[in-house]
Design an enzyme around this catalytic site. Structure first.
Site, PDB file in Angstrom:
ATOM      1  N   GLY A  61       0.851  -1.191   0.000  1.00 38.12           N
ATOM      2  CA  GLY A  61       0.000   0.000   0.000  1.00 38.12           C
ATOM      3  C   GLY A  61       0.876   1.224   0.000  1.00 38.12           C
ATOM      4  O   GLY A  61       2.041   1.157   0.370  1.00 38.12           O
ATOM      5  N   CYS A  88       5.021  -6.390   1.676  1.00 37.09           N
ATOM      6  CA  CYS A  88       5.377  -4.972   1.806  1.00 37.09           C
ATOM      7  C   CYS A  88       4.589  -4.310   2.947  1.00 37.09           C
ATOM      8  O   CYS A  88       4.850  -4.591   4.105  1.00 37.09           O
ATOM      9  CB  CYS A  88       5.190  -4.252   0.470  1.00 37.09           C
ATOM     10  N   TYR A  89       3.609  -3.485   2.627  1.00 41.99           N
ATOM     11  CA  TYR A  89       2.783  -2.923   3.693  1.00 41.99           C
ATOM     12  C   TYR A  89       2.216  -4.068   4.548  1.00 41.99           C
ATOM     13  O   TYR A  89       2.108  -3.953   5.770  1.00 41.99           O
ATOM     14  CB  TYR A  89       1.630  -2.114   3.088  1.00 41.99           C
ATOM     15  N   HIS A 176       8.461  -7.260  -3.007  1.00 41.26           N
ATOM     16  CA  HIS A 176       7.258  -7.510  -3.809  1.00 41.26           C
ATOM     17  C   HIS A 176       7.460  -8.726  -4.712  1.00 41.26           C
ATOM     18  O   HIS A 176       8.026  -8.590  -5.805  1.00 41.26           O
ATOM     19  CB  HIS A 176       6.955  -6.303  -4.695  1.00 41.26           C
ATOM     20  N   GLU A 178       5.294 -10.078  -6.457  1.00 45.91           N
ATOM     21  CA  GLU A 178       4.367 -10.007  -7.605  1.00 45.91           C
ATOM     22  C   GLU A 178       4.944  -9.269  -8.804  1.00 45.91           C
ATOM     23  O   GLU A 178       4.416  -9.382  -9.907  1.00 45.91           O
ATOM     24  CB  GLU A 178       3.033  -9.378  -7.182  1.00 45.91           C
ATOM     25  N   ASP A 234     -14.157  -8.620 -25.942  1.00 45.65           N
ATOM     26  CA  ASP A 234     -15.058  -8.927 -24.830  1.00 45.65           C
ATOM     27  C   ASP A 234     -16.439  -9.370 -25.308  1.00 45.65           C
ATOM     28  O   ASP A 234     -16.955 -10.401 -24.867  1.00 45.65           O
ATOM     29  CB  ASP A 234     -15.193  -7.715 -23.895  1.00 45.65           C
ATOM     30  N   LYS A 376      -8.361  -9.416 -18.520  1.00 46.79           N
ATOM     31  CA  LYS A 376      -8.365  -9.438 -19.996  1.00 46.79           C
ATOM     32  C   LYS A 376      -7.622 -10.650 -20.583  1.00 46.79           C
ATOM     33  O   LYS A 376      -8.102 -11.288 -21.518  1.00 46.79           O
ATOM     34  CB  LYS A 376      -7.709  -8.156 -20.516  1.00 46.79           C
TER      35      LYS A 376
END
Ligand code: XMP
Length: 520
Positions: A61, A88-89, A176, A178, A234, A376
């Site tokens: 965050g 992290c946060y 992180h 990710e 989509d 997506k």
């Protein structure tokens, strides 16, 4: 409002302390074939118990845990016995709540760092190198781990870069995992998901399709469904999915506004009517749109006219059909996630979006949104799995108002024809060169000017074409693609030789910001 769409799948809830991180974490978890959803940090214990997640991940965050108004979650969540990974946060929130210490220092750590694993027995790092590159982005860091925790990794600046208490299934990293800059980040996430939380990687697009098909059948029963096709990814995937579920009960309406790229309209008809044998209403509205757009040069006005006419035409057709109860729409997960402002109360609020469809007075359909839990790239995978061709599934982003926003000034049949033919050459040439799809978007633009040229013995006074090609990850920022000069030369020659009315080609070398991707 959780999406709750795939309740039968083991779910990882990503607790959002700052929206920009949460989405990426959720996507990475799904890439590890585990279903995940984002929930706000102030989610209640009761709601977590009701959702019964297989694991929780606390996101990073933007705020300091000490900042006024910093987001804090209910401490009881840490005692539920659910495996939790704090990032992290998230490591700081975990430490703060469980009695660790976070000294206030002025030494932050931003960017790449070398991580040294000090706890080789840790499940998170099992089998991974003892030294690895990670991505850091923090000011505060944990100084003393809470009782019961073991420190398992450090960097030169951060003494506690990872910590864990396996008996309580609590794990945390200051870095992180990710982000792509953390070399073994995805492996670390997988170890948490598979080995710590014991989740099997069962989230596949085949499962998604099977579940969606069952859901749609149950909801729709014997009723009829309508779906608006635009040629985009989509709406095409929704149509193919709903068709797989209920076949002839689906009618698709394709409003062809004549502002699509070369052959795109025919492609929609070929795929849906001929290949899928969908009941397709093809509204040929090209003339009507040209009349409405005659003399209109203001881009906002163009967009407004095109949008309004689209829905008017769509509902005219939809209300002609008997017994239609549902409207299928390609809402995606990111459409539902409203990002919390920086420093503001971080949220992953779910927008109320149902009022976005401008139903005319007296007209209403219930919505079916089978893609609303998907990102997506997952929608593309579903599309391929359903048998949609690559040209549709991997289509570049294309504005709803189509080529009208790539023609500066008047939209006329003649100018549309010039742009369409030049654009086809750009797409063909860059497409053949960029086979791994590294370029995000490429297209031609027709500006509202003419310039002098000479072709053969004749002076010409004709249109320039501008080529736009950008590299980007998400269209929020972009850089102009460094295309080889030879490729630019080929496109220039071909456009001038093959497209009558064009005597000059320019390449746009503007990044975003300050430019935008489209010209308008
Ligand atoms: P800009 O021009 O703002 O575009 O840098 C960012 C991205 O959005 C696409 N774009 C649209 N997509 N409807 C859409 O679905 C629209 O009206 C629209 N306008 C722009 C653009 O192609 C780029 O990918």
């Amino acid at each position: 409002m959780p999406v709750d769409q795939h309740a039968s799948q083991p779910t990882v809830l990503v607790v959002d302390f700052g929206a920009q991180y949460a989405q990426l974490i959720a996507r990475r978890v799904r890439e590890a074939r585990v279903y995940s959803e984002i929930v706000p940090y102030d989610i209640t214990v009761e709601e977590i118990e009701r959702r019964a997640p297989a694991a929780l991940i606390l996101s990073g965050g933007p705020a300091s845990v000490f900042a006024e108004g910093a987001p804090h979650m209910d401490p009881r969540i840490l005692t539920l016995g659910i495996p939790i990974l704090g990032l992290c946060y998230g490591i700081q929130e975990m430490a703060l709540q469980l009695g660790g210490e976070i000294p206030k220092t002025d030494v932050g750590e931003y960017g790449s760092a070398k991580l040294t694993v000090t706890g080789p027995g840790s499940s998170l790092f099992a089998g991974l190198p003892g030294e690895q590159q990670v991505w850091m982005s923090h000011r505060d860091s944990v100084g003393t781990a809470p009782a019961g925790f073991t420190v398992t990794a450090c960097t030169d600046t951060t003494g506690i870069a990872a910590m864990e208490d396996p008996s309580r299934k609590l794990y945390a990293t200051q870095f992180h995992p990710e982000v792509a800059h953390t070399t073994h980040g995805q492996e670390i996430l997988k170890r948490f998901l598979y080995d710590v939380a014991g989740i099997a990687p069962t989230w596949t697009m085949v499962n998604v399709i099977d579940e969606a098909v069952a859901d749609i059948r149950e909801r729709v029963g014997g009723a009829k469904v309508i779906c608006g096709l635009s040629g985009g990814v989509d709406s095409s995937v929704v149509a193919a999915l709903v068709h797989r579920a209920i076949g002839d009960q689906l009618t698709c309406v394709f409003v062809d506004h004549g502002l699509l790229r070369l052959d795109e309209g025919e492609e929609v008809v070929r795929v849906f009517r001929d290949q899928f044998q969908v009941d397709l209403v093809h509204v040929q509205a090209q003339e009507r749109y040209l009349d409405l757009l005659a003399g209109v040069t203001d881009p906002e006005r163009k967009r407004h006219i095109i949008g309004e006419e689209f829905w008017k035409t769509f509902f005219e057709e939809a209300t002609k059909l008997e017994g239609v109860r549902f409207l299928a729409q390609g809402t995606l997960y990111p459409d539902l996630i409203e990002s919390g402002g920086r420093g503001a109360k971080a949220t992953a609020k779910i927008k109320s979006h149902h009022n976005l469809i401008p139903f005319p007075a007296g007209v209403h359909f219930d919505l079916i949104e089978p893609l609303k839990a998907l990102f997506k790239d997952e929608v593309r995978a579903v599309g391929s799995e359903l048998g949609l061709p690559d040209e549709i599934v991997h289509r570049q982003p294309f504005p709803g108002p189509g080529l009208a926003v790539r023609i500066i000034g008047d939209v006329t049949a003649e100018r549309l024809d010039i742009l369409r033919r030049a654009d086809a050459i750009v797409r063909e040439e860059i497409g053949a060169w960029d086979t791994d799809r590294g370029v995000w978007q490429y297209f031609a633009v027709l500006p509202a000017i003419r310039s002098v040229g000479v072709q053969g013995d004749e002076r010409t006074y004709a249109h320039p074409i501008i080529i736009r090609a950008v590299a980007s990850a998400d269209a929020m920022t972009a850089d102009w693609a460094r295309l080889p000069h030879e490729l630019l030369a080929t496109m220039s020659n071909r456009i001038i030789n093959e497209v009558e009315g064009v005597n000059r080609v320019a390449y746009d070398i503007t990044s975003k910001p300050p430019g935008t991707i489209e010209w308008e």
